[in-house]
Motif scaffolding. Structure first.
Motif, PDB file in Angstrom:
ATOM      1  N   GLY A 174       0.812  -1.213   0.000  1.00 29.24           N
ATOM      2  CA  GLY A 174       0.000   0.000   0.000  1.00 29.24           C
ATOM      3  C   GLY A 174       0.843   1.259   0.000  1.00 29.24           C
ATOM      4  N   ARG A 175       2.019   1.217   0.658  1.00 30.51           N
ATOM      5  CA  ARG A 175       2.950   2.350   0.671  1.00 30.51           C
ATOM      6  C   ARG A 175       4.365   1.821   0.777  1.00 30.51           C
TER       7      ARG A 175
ATOM      8  N   ALA B 139       6.171  17.901   7.965  1.00 31.14           N
ATOM      9  CA  ALA B 139       5.871  16.860   8.950  1.00 31.14           C
ATOM     10  C   ALA B 139       4.992  17.414  10.070  1.00 31.14           C
ATOM     11  N   ALA B 140       5.281  18.644  10.482  1.00 31.29           N
ATOM     12  CA  ALA B 140       4.474  19.256  11.540  1.00 31.29           C
ATOM     13  C   ALA B 140       3.035  19.441  11.089  1.00 31.29           C
TER      14      ALA B 140
ATOM     15  N   PHE C  39       8.028   5.000  12.555  1.00 30.57           N
ATOM     16  CA  PHE C  39       6.849   4.257  13.009  1.00 30.57           C
ATOM     17  C   PHE C  39       5.581   5.053  12.724  1.00 30.57           C
ATOM     18  N   TRP C  40       5.601   6.336  13.047  1.00 30.57           N
ATOM     19  CA  TRP C  40       4.450   7.200  12.786  1.00 30.57           C
ATOM     20  C   TRP C  40       4.154   7.270  11.287  1.00 30.57           C
TER      21      TRP C  40
ATOM     22  N   GLN D 101       0.601   6.565   8.405  1.00 31.06           N
ATOM     23  CA  GLN D 101      -0.021   7.697   7.727  1.00 31.06           C
ATOM     24  C   GLN D 101      -0.362   7.344   6.276  1.00 31.06           C
ATOM     25  N   GLU D 102      -0.915   8.321   5.565  1.00 30.15           N
ATOM     26  CA  GLU D 102      -1.311   8.090   4.177  1.00 30.15           C
ATOM     27  C   GLU D 102      -0.597   9.004   3.187  1.00 30.15           C
ATOM     28  N   PHE D 103       0.191   9.961   3.653  1.00 34.73           N
ATOM     29  CA  PHE D 103       0.824  10.906   2.743  1.00 34.73           C
ATOM     30  C   PHE D 103       1.893  10.205   1.895  1.00 34.73           C
ATOM     31  N   THR D 104       2.249  10.824   0.801  1.00 34.68           N
ATOM     32  CA  THR D 104       3.311  10.327  -0.060  1.00 34.68           C
ATOM     33  C   THR D 104       4.281  11.466  -0.360  1.00 34.68           C
TER      34      THR D 104
END
Length: 302
Positions: free
Chosen positions: A90-91, A273-274, A211-212, A216-219
């Protein structure tokens, strides 16, 4: 339960990432050459990631929610990984580096768009299998690896551009020890004329960030660094507080510098990232602790 594949991850922040994944209840598969045994609780697949057939045969028909690639250093390795993992994850999270910005000399912290992987030229025929070439072109290899992933239509990639990592009793680089030894022996620490700052991150924090990121879903590219750039003198001050001694510096125009000494700035902007939801620490929160962790382990080993 997520299915996570980690390529490499046998030492330093890679093994910390695996511990976090296991603690979260993820199903973890580790792929490496077999030279290091992974921790209990993971599925261990032995493969040469430089050999497409070896990697395909080891994976079989397995699919993953996320792949975290800790040991991709060249566009050739990225090209193999892209083909093998296309359609089975998926990523795809590539551990990249601040060194991708080696040509972006700026007093202001650089944002991710300073290096757009879609515009980076790729040379798959360069001698990437030569360790000396790979080491001399470390930043270029990572930059081109990102470009290979970015060029793949529909491939869900992330590149974590990691700052210089400090801390941990298992810091294998010898860079903090270099400072401590020279300070103890009264030898000069070589820095460039006009020594410039760089961004850093604690070993535990980069493991936290990876790990975070896996959840997540961002690319696309994302900078990973603690707030508060450091110069060589600030690191040496922390070494002095931990182990004693005083740093003497020698500014040189040619020749090798001491570690963490730069003739150009390596400052990164971590605002993306923030905005995505991760809060970084400040280097002042952990610098002295990071030095103590590393030097304490060295003293214990003597």
């Amino acid at each position: 339960m997520r299915s996570i594949c980690v390529i490499g991850g046998s030492r330093y922040f890679g093994k910390r990432l695996i511990s976090r994944l296991l603690a979260a209840g993820d199903r973890v598969t580790v792929v490496n050459r077999g030279s290091s045994a992974p921790p209990d609780g993971v599925l261990h697949l032995v493969a040469d990631r430089n050999d497409e057939s070896s990697l395909r045969n080891a994976l079989g028909d397995r699919t993953f929610d996320v792949v975290v690639d800790q040991v991709c250093y060249t566009p050739r390795q990225a090209d193999i990984a892209r083909r093998v993992f296309d359609g089975r994850t998926g990523r795809y999270v590539l551990t990249s580096t601040v060194e991708v910005y080696e040509y972006e000399d700026s007093d202001a912290p650089v944002r991710e768009d300073a290096v757009d992987p879609h515009t980076v030229a790729v040379d798959l025929d360069a001698p990437w299998d030569d360790p000396d070439h790979r080491e001399a072109h470390y930043g270029e290899g990572k930059r081109q690896a990102e470009a290979v992933l970015a060029a793949a239509p529909g491939f869900p990639w992330v590149s974590v551009r990691t700052a210089h990592v400090l801390g941990g009793a298992d810091d294998f680089t010898g860079r903090v020890e270099h400072y401590a030894t020279r300070m103890r022996e009264g030898r000069a620490i070589r820095v460039p004329v006009g020594n410039r700052p760089a961004t850093y991150i604690h070993v535990e924090e980069i493991a936290d960030f990876l790990f975070w990121t896996a959840g997540q879903e961002f690319t696309g590219p994302v900078n990973a660094n603690s707030r508060g750039p450091l110069v060589t003198a600030e690191i040496c001050e922390a070494v002095g507080r931990v182990s004693g001694g005083r740093a003497e510096f020698a500014a040189v125009e040619v020749g090798a510098y001491s570690p963490f000494s730069f003739a150009r700035s390596y400052g990164m902007d971590n605002a993306r990232a923030a905005r995505l939801g991760f809060s970084f620490s400040h280097t002042s929160d952990w610098l002295e602790r990071a030095v103590a962790e590393t030097l304490g382990a060295l003293e214990d080993g003597k």
